[in-house]
Design a protein around this motif. Structure first.
Motif, mmCIF file in Angstrom:
data_model
loop_
_atom_site.group_PDB
_atom_site.id
_atom_site.type_symbol
_atom_site.label_atom_id
_atom_site.label_comp_id
_atom_site.label_asym_id
_atom_site.label_seq_id
_atom_site.Cartn_x
_atom_site.Cartn_y
_atom_site.Cartn_z
ATOM 1 N N GLY A 99 5.412 -1.539 -6.209
ATOM 2 C CA GLY A 99 4.907 -0.763 -7.353
ATOM 3 C C GLY A 99 5.356 -1.381 -8.675
ATOM 4 N N ARG A 116 -0.015 10.231 -2.033
ATOM 5 C CA ARG A 116 0.771 11.297 -2.673
ATOM 6 C C ARG A 116 -0.109 12.181 -3.559
ATOM 7 N NH1 ARG A 116 4.718 7.285 -1.959
ATOM 8 N NH2 ARG A 116 4.011 6.130 -3.786
ATOM 9 N N ASP A 165 -1.721 -2.459 -3.497
ATOM 10 C CA ASP A 165 -0.282 -2.290 -3.292
ATOM 11 C C ASP A 165 -0.081 -1.364 -2.095
ATOM 12 O OD1 ASP A 165 2.230 -1.036 -3.332
ATOM 13 O OD2 ASP A 165 1.955 -0.163 -5.322
ATOM 14 N N ARG A 223 11.552 10.754 -4.524
ATOM 15 C CA ARG A 223 10.518 10.871 -3.501
ATOM 16 C C ARG A 223 11.105 11.522 -2.262
ATOM 17 N NH1 ARG A 223 7.275 5.277 -2.866
ATOM 18 N NH2 ARG A 223 7.662 5.775 -0.672
HETATM 19 MG MG MG Z 1 4.852 1.900 -3.362
#
Ligand code: MG
Ligand code: ATP
Length: 260
Positions: free
Chosen positions: A20, A43, A133, A204
């Motif tokens: 990321g 997400r 990604d 997270r």
């Molecule tokens: Mg990631």
């Protein structure tokens, strides 16, 4: 910096390796690029309580991989919405598709998205450049993607395990945007707040150590055949570093060398 030909880049690396972070930096350096992050997309779906998000949530929380069929539908849908895919005459991924109206059908044995032979090559124009990604993550995902669009640079990011573990413990995210911070080497301007919106940062769910080790385990199981697939196509390039700052200039240099 300007690209003179289309770059279609994949980032592969262990969880927490900084896919990321590198993506965000590449977008800054090369304004013609845009990016799709499979983790962020998932997400978003979890937050929006979509049927796909509800299905993916428990899998992600356990640190396991979301089933290939579900991932393929998600990514192909995103790629075609953004106009990166050549338009096939009848695509199973378009919005008129019946398979999309039943996102849970991915759990059945009927493959909802057979490979579509593309009837046009991907656009050669630099504006049609993008980064994936976190997708593909498995060889079957890669094979399926290759039947629709050919990626021309696969970057394998490598960082030694102790550095990864330390980093995960210190990772904070701005969930709505996917922006990532680190409480020791990439601190937000104001502690606990996103630089752009000022909103609170969170951890997270899957960044606790046990879940992290599960994710690492999942990565190690599937990444061998995945990397071999791209090695065989001559597009794999490996870069190593302890930190994202060490890796970024090497990645930028390679992108310039190939597409600048
Ligand atoms: Mg990631
Ligand atoms: P990092 O973002 O730090 O590099 P990561 O790669 O583990 O770490 P994400 O890419 O954000 O994290 O993915 C989070 C979770 O989403 C994964 O653990 C997995 O459950 C799911 N996921 C993301 N991409 C895929 C994919 N291509 N195939 C299957 N599951 C995926």
């Amino acid at each position: 910096m300007k690209l003179s030909r289309a770059a279609r880049i994949i980032l592969i690396g262990a969880p927490g390796v900084g896919k990321g972070t590198q993506t965000a930096r590449l977008l800054e350096k090369f304004p013609q690029l845009s990016a799709i992050s499979s983790g962020d997309l998932l997400r978003e779906n979890v937050r929006a309580r979509t049927p796909l998000g509800i299905k993916a949530e428990s899998v992600m929380r356990a640190g396991a991989l979301v089933p290939d069929t579900l991932m393929l539908r998600l990514i192909h849908n995103e790629l075609s919405t953004r106009g990166y895919l050549p338009r096939p005459h009848s695509s199973p991924f378009t919005l008129s598709s019946t398979s999309l109206s039943d996102p849970l059908s991915a759990t059945s044995f009927v493959d909802p998205c057979p490979p579509t032979p593309s009837d046009a090559p991907p656009s050669p124009f630099p504006a049609a450049s993008f980064i994936l990604d976190g997708f593909p993550r498995t060889a079957p995902q890669a094979t399926r993607l290759a039947s629709t669009v050919s990626m021309n640079l696969v970057i394998h990011l490598h960082t030694p395990l102790p550095a990864l573990l330390a980093r995960i413990r210190e990772r904070w995210v701005h969930a709505p945007s996917g922006r990532v911070y680190n409480s020791s080497f990439n601190r937000p301007q104001v502690d606990g707040r996103d630089d752009v919106t000022g909103e609170p940062l969170t951890r997270r769910d899957d960044d606790d150590e046990a879940t992290y080790l599960e994710r690492l385990n999942a990565f190690e199981k599937v990444s061998g055949p995945l990397l071999a697939f791209y090695e065989g196509r001559g597009v794999l390039w490996r870069v190593e570093g302890e930190t994202s700052d060490e890796i970024t200039p090497k990645v930028v240099e390679e992108v310039v060398r190939r597409f600048g």
